[in-house]
Design a protein around this motif. Structure first.
Motif, PDB file in Angstrom:
ATOM      1  N   UNK A 178       0.853  -1.197   0.000  1.00  9.90           N
ATOM      2  CA  UNK A 178       0.000   0.000   0.000  1.00  9.90           C
ATOM      3  C   UNK A 178       0.882   1.238   0.000  1.00  9.90           C
ATOM      4  N   UNK A 179       0.390   2.313  -0.591  1.00 11.15           N
ATOM      5  CA  UNK A 179       1.108   3.580  -0.565  1.00 11.15           C
ATOM      6  C   UNK A 179       0.385   4.537   0.381  1.00 11.15           C
ATOM      7  N   UNK A 180       1.058   5.604   0.753  1.00 15.52           N
ATOM      8  CA  UNK A 180       0.459   6.528   1.721  1.00 15.52           C
ATOM      9  C   UNK A 180       1.008   7.925   1.521  1.00 15.52           C
ATOM     10  N   UNK A 181       0.418   8.897   2.245  1.00 15.77           N
ATOM     11  CA  UNK A 181       0.840  10.296   2.114  1.00 15.77           C
ATOM     12  C   UNK A 181       0.555  11.036   3.422  1.00 15.77           C
ATOM     13  N   UNK A 182       0.235  12.334   3.326  1.00 12.99           N
ATOM     14  CA  UNK A 182       0.073  13.200   4.504  1.00 12.99           C
ATOM     15  C   UNK A 182      -0.882  12.656   5.582  1.00 12.99           C
ATOM     16  N   UNK A 183      -1.973  11.943   5.229  1.00  7.14           N
ATOM     17  CA  UNK A 183      -2.919  11.521   6.275  1.00  7.14           C
ATOM     18  C   UNK A 183      -2.316  10.668   7.388  1.00  7.14           C
ATOM     19  N   UNK A 184      -1.147  10.037   7.143  1.00  7.35           N
ATOM     20  CA  UNK A 184      -0.561   9.205   8.214  1.00  7.35           C
ATOM     21  C   UNK A 184      -0.192  10.056   9.432  1.00  7.35           C
TER      22      UNK A 184
END
Length: 551
Positions: free
Chosen positions: A364-370
């Motif tokens: 999975x990829x991710x961004x600012x919400x983490x």
């Protein structure tokens, strides 16, 4: 029998506390050092003068010495000073507490803008003056004041800025810039006790010999960095810290190298980290007033990072530090990463118990919400004295914690949770990023949540909100030096030309904004600018800049 470990700690703490007390320009040794200092002469500024000048925003707004000298220049021209006075009144209105007085101030500003025809303001257009004369509602007045502020700023950026660049005030700025660019080494600092340790070295307290300013110095062992392939991570942290300029994130003041270490000199936060305050002071958890205050400042820090396209990835109470006054800052940006061209991140990084579901999921990829998920974990921990998916001191495997984070809904069993605290935690801890507070849509601003209803954010960012807790200045909020393990010696590592080039790229010296703040704050700016200052032993040879005297 004498406890030598306890004695060593007592001596280290005493020296450290004494240095903190004498960090102002009142010690005789500091005064002697300062008498040897002098600004570099105008002839040493020729190379800088030939370079294109900084843009207005960098020179006259961001850099403290540039801002101070530009203001001094404007004060010499009545028309320019009038614009400055108006902008100061606008700022007072913007930062005022809500109430009748703020409305009266707004009315006064509009009246000022609607000047009589025979006395027009040089910084306002006739069209705007006419509109101000016709304004009737508070909404109209507020909108017109914002327009007037923009026109006043545009006015100062035009002819006044050009005249400033041709004035002796700009010459003085260039002298300070040459002073700022001096070489920096470990001889520039006095070193005190170790405060903690990281993956590549220790953090210790240091004091700048010529100003008395105290900092924390993160010392990265060169051999350990090379052995663990940590060079790229260290340089990324340094470059991110250089870009950051927020009262809610630790500032980088210097980057230099010694024979064995690469060093990052940053804000010294004397009040300890929030994890210490949650678990080691009184009952577990914090009063709700403190939780709201710290969460507000942490939110501002995260928003600043996101505005620079940076994902923090390691938000947790242990990385949130208190200063002398009780304000908090985010620290340890070692895992921070910049989003390139809007592309999401795939590399897993973070701390167990604070990582968002999308980091934990395979492929999975991710961004600012983490970062907002970690904010939810941190708020929960400040209230309850435990993280959302693990009880305090509970032994749980990484896999079990991962499954709880992915599948379990958060529960609120602690009596201290208010309805607003429960709601903001639920929203921050949403399993999917699209449903998470701060990332549901482009304009989704966590500061608007009713959990923060008592916080005036413009005043908070201006440093005008009084912290609910002030650390005890006589306490060292750090582990005893005997509890901080020493690093073992790294063997079998040799350096080559490529390493030398990397060290030089890292060791860039003083960071302009933080360094200039230090110079003004410690009184050295006023001292070296004083035309009546008696000649010190540092003067006499005009062909030398005086910089060498620092070392």
């Amino acid at each position: 029998m004498v406890d030598m470990g306890g004695l060593d700690n007592l001596i280290a703490n005493s020296a450290y506390l004494q240095a903190r007390k004498s960090s102002h320009a009142d010690s005789k040794q500091l005064q002697r050092r300062r008498r040897t200092l002098t600004l570099p002469g105008p002839q040493s500024c020729e190379q800088l003068r030939q370079a294109p000048p900084n843009d207005f925003h960098s020179l006259c707004e961001q850099q403290p010495i540039g801002r101070r000298l530009f203001r001094d220049f404007l004060a010499t021209v009545p028309a320019y000073q009038e614009a400055v006075g108006f902008l100061e009144e606008v700022q007072s209105w913007e930062l005022a507490e809500e109430g009748p007085a703020k409305g009266s101030t707004l009315q006064g500003l509009v009246t000022t803008c609607a000047a009589s025809p025979g006395h027009p303001h040089p910084f306002l257009s006739p069209a705007l003056v006419t509109k101000c004369q016709a304004a009737t509602t508070e909404e109209e007045r507020a909108s017109l004041v914002e327009l007037a502020k923009a026109e006043a700023m545009a006015f100062l950026q035009d002819q006044p800025f050009l005249e400033f660049l041709a004035s002796p005030f700009y010459d003085k700025f260039l002298q300070w810039k040459v002073f700022e660019m001096q070489p920096v080494s470990d001889k520039y600092f006095e070193e005190f006790r170790v405060l903690g340790k990281g993956g590549f070295g220790e953090v210790c307290a240091v004091q700048v010999k010529n100003t008395g300013k105290m900092y924390a110095c993160k010392k990265l062992d060169k051999k350990r960095l090379k052995k663990k392939n940590g060079e790229k991570m260290a340089l990324l942290e340094k470059e991110i810290l250089e870009r950051v300029s927020s009262p809610f994130i630790v500032s980088l003041a210097y980057a230099f190298e010694s024979k064995s270490h690469l060093c990052l000199v940053m804000s010294l936060m004397n009040g300890g980290d929030l994890k210490f305050h949650i678990y080691s002071v009184g009952e577990q958890g914090l009063d709700m007033s403190r939780v709201v205050f710290y969460s507000a400042q942490m939110t501002c820090g995260v928003l600043h990072l996101h505005s620079l396209s940076i994902v923090y990835r390691d938000l947790k109470p242990e990385n949130v530090l208190l200063d002398d006054l009780g304000n908090c800052r985010l620290s340890d940006l070692g895992l921070a990463v910049e989003i390139q061209d809007g592309k999401p991140i795939t590399q897993r990084a973070g701390t167990n118990g604070y990582m968002a579901p999308e980091i934990l999921m395979e492929k999975a990829s991710y961004s600012y919400p983490v970062d907002w998920f970690a904010m939810g974990c941190s708020i929960y921990e400040m209230v309850a004295g435990q993280t959302p998916f693990k009880d305090y001191k509970e032994k749980v495997s990484k896999e079990d914690l991962k499954q709880r984070t992915l599948k379990e809904e958060v529960r609120f069993q602690h009596d201290n949770f208010t309805e607003e605290a429960k709601d903001i935690c639920r929203l921050f801890l949403a399993k999917t990023p699209e449903q998470r507070l701060g990332s549901r849509e482009k304009s989704d601003d966590p500061r608007k949540h009713h959990f923060f209803k008592t916080i005036n954010f413009p005043r908070l960012e201006a440093g005008l909100v009084e912290p609910p807790f002030v650390p005890d200045p006589s306490v060292v909020y750090a582990k005893d030096i005997g509890e901080i393990e020493d690093f073992s010696e790294v063997r079998g590592v040799e350096f080559d030309d490529k390493d030398t080039q990397f060290f030089q790229r890292f060791a860039t010296g003083a960071v302009p904004i933080a360094w200039q703040e230090e110079i003004i704050e410690t009184g050295l700016f006023a001292e070296l600018n004083d035309p009546n200052r008696p000649a010190g032993c540092g003067e006499g040879n005009s062909s030398k800049s005086g910089i060498c005297l620092l070392l």
